[in-house]
Scaffold this motif. Sequence first.
Motif, PDB file in Angstrom:
ATOM      1  N   LYS A  49       5.705  14.016 -21.890  1.00 18.77           N
ATOM      2  CA  LYS A  49       5.448  13.167 -22.842  1.00 18.77           C
ATOM      3  C   LYS A  49       6.473  13.006 -23.934  1.00 18.77           C
ATOM      4  N   THR A  95      -1.212   4.669 -27.346  1.00 18.73           N
ATOM      5  CA  THR A  95      -1.151   4.650 -25.796  1.00 18.73           C
ATOM      6  C   THR A  95       0.253   3.971 -25.391  1.00 18.73           C
ATOM      7  N   LYS A 155       2.136   2.295 -16.075  1.00 15.12           N
ATOM      8  CA  LYS A 155       3.336   2.945 -16.531  1.00 15.12           C
ATOM      9  C   LYS A 155       4.598   2.062 -16.490  1.00 15.12           C
ATOM     10  N   SER A 188     -10.121   3.289 -21.746  1.00 15.18           N
ATOM     11  CA  SER A 188      -9.811   3.343 -20.551  1.00 15.18           C
ATOM     12  C   SER A 188      -9.797   1.952 -19.992  1.00 15.18           C
ATOM     13  N   ARG A 195      -3.105   0.548 -18.720  1.00 16.90           N
ATOM     14  CA  ARG A 195      -2.008   1.472 -19.211  1.00 16.90           C
ATOM     15  C   ARG A 195      -1.141   1.499 -17.830  1.00 16.90           C
ATOM     16  N   ASN A 209     -13.304   6.462 -25.748  1.00 22.82           N
ATOM     17  CA  ASN A 209     -12.950   6.631 -24.467  1.00 22.82           C
ATOM     18  C   ASN A 209     -13.146   5.667 -23.524  1.00 22.82           C
ATOM     19  N   GLU A 252      -2.004   9.372 -22.363  1.00 25.00           N
ATOM     20  CA  GLU A 252      -2.067   9.160 -20.846  1.00 25.00           C
ATOM     21  C   GLU A 252      -3.482   9.111 -20.333  1.00 25.00           C
ATOM     22  N   ASN A 253      -4.103  10.008 -20.988  1.00 26.31           N
ATOM     23  CA  ASN A 253      -5.800  10.288 -20.338  1.00 26.31           C
ATOM     24  C   ASN A 253      -6.799  10.864 -21.432  1.00 26.31           C
ATOM     25  N   ALA A 254      -7.986  10.924 -20.896  1.00 29.62           N
ATOM     26  CA  ALA A 254      -8.992  11.347 -21.967  1.00 29.62           C
ATOM     27  C   ALA A 254      -8.641  12.494 -22.778  1.00 29.62           C
ATOM     28  N   SER A 255      -8.034  13.628 -21.953  1.00 22.84           N
ATOM     29  CA  SER A 255      -7.637  14.998 -22.757  1.00 22.84           C
ATOM     30  C   SER A 255      -7.136  14.597 -23.886  1.00 22.84           C
ATOM     31  N   ASP A 256      -6.063  13.658 -23.577  1.00 20.92           N
ATOM     32  CA  ASP A 256      -5.033  13.230 -24.714  1.00 20.92           C
ATOM     33  C   ASP A 256      -5.730  12.977 -26.010  1.00 20.92           C
ATOM     34  N   LYS A 257      -6.718  12.001 -25.527  1.00 21.50           N
ATOM     35  CA  LYS A 257      -7.364  11.312 -26.810  1.00 21.50           C
ATOM     36  C   LYS A 257      -8.218  12.686 -27.603  1.00 21.50           C
TER      37      LYS A 257
END
Length: 329
Positions: free
Chosen positions: A182, A238, A97, A91, A95, A87, A244-249
Amino acid sequence: MINMNFNPQRLANKKSATPVNGKYKYMRLSPNKEDRITKSVRNISLSPLRHSSSRKSSNDTIINLRAVSSELNTLNIFQDTEIQRLNSMLSDQPRAKSYQKILPKVEKTKNYHEVIEALFSMYNCEKGRIGAVNLTQLFVSLEFCEDCDTIVEIFRNISEGQPLNMISYSKQELIKLCEDSKTDNVLRSIFKELKIIPALEKIINVHSLIEVIKKWWNHLEKSPNGYASFEDICKCYTEIGIIENASDKKRIFLRINQYGNYKQFISVFAKTLLKHMISELGKVVEKGNKICLPAKIAISTQRRKVILKSLEGNTKVVDAIIECNLYNK
């Protein structure tokens, strides 16, 4: 009966009563104590209907039995030192966009609702759900894919390995999948690699998209047994726009863990591939709209044309349709 004229300030200003020899002796409260009483009384809610807006309904857990186990797994991952290290590493990776500016715009099909309504009307879906077997037969007969197994694998990846004849979707579930941002990011990246304009009327076969995904996989460093590290896979996701965020990972970690093979790598693209095929149906419907054909008739007409053409030249489409029937048992 609750006194609606209840005044906390009046209560705070009253003297406290202490019984002495059968009589009450009043003693004035200090200003500090008065303030504390006033504040505590003000914080009391007299409304039994007030609930926290973030509280989930208990029905959510009853409807989706996987929700509990998924949340527990996610909590365990928070404590995993390896995922914490990944993470922090990911991070730090920039990233921005910018892909939204440099990649070709994916024309959002405005008739998703029309296409999905047509599908449900064509198959007279009972209980408000359409089966994955019906959709597989349709996509194959329209030549969106050259074989049955590829589409079957797409549906099974979305449903975490369920048998094809057990998979079905409601209208709202398909609409939600089509409106997922996504999947738009992934389609932008794929179309950039293909160097094609997705808004063209010509149908783009799903195998064209899979070839791009294979190309991304081949660029990853792999061990002799064909596995790539979770770290390298996440970097690739990525760049594509899946993560796009920690939740996705964390969601990817539940599917792939420390190392992943090609089958696991491509499984994350399943929703994107299904959305693409529904988008291609939108082209068929739009073409029918130009000559005032209802959506379901436009789809049925195009399907008939492809099957008849296949009978004249080769039998790939017909063979794939027959193969679909094996999954319906």
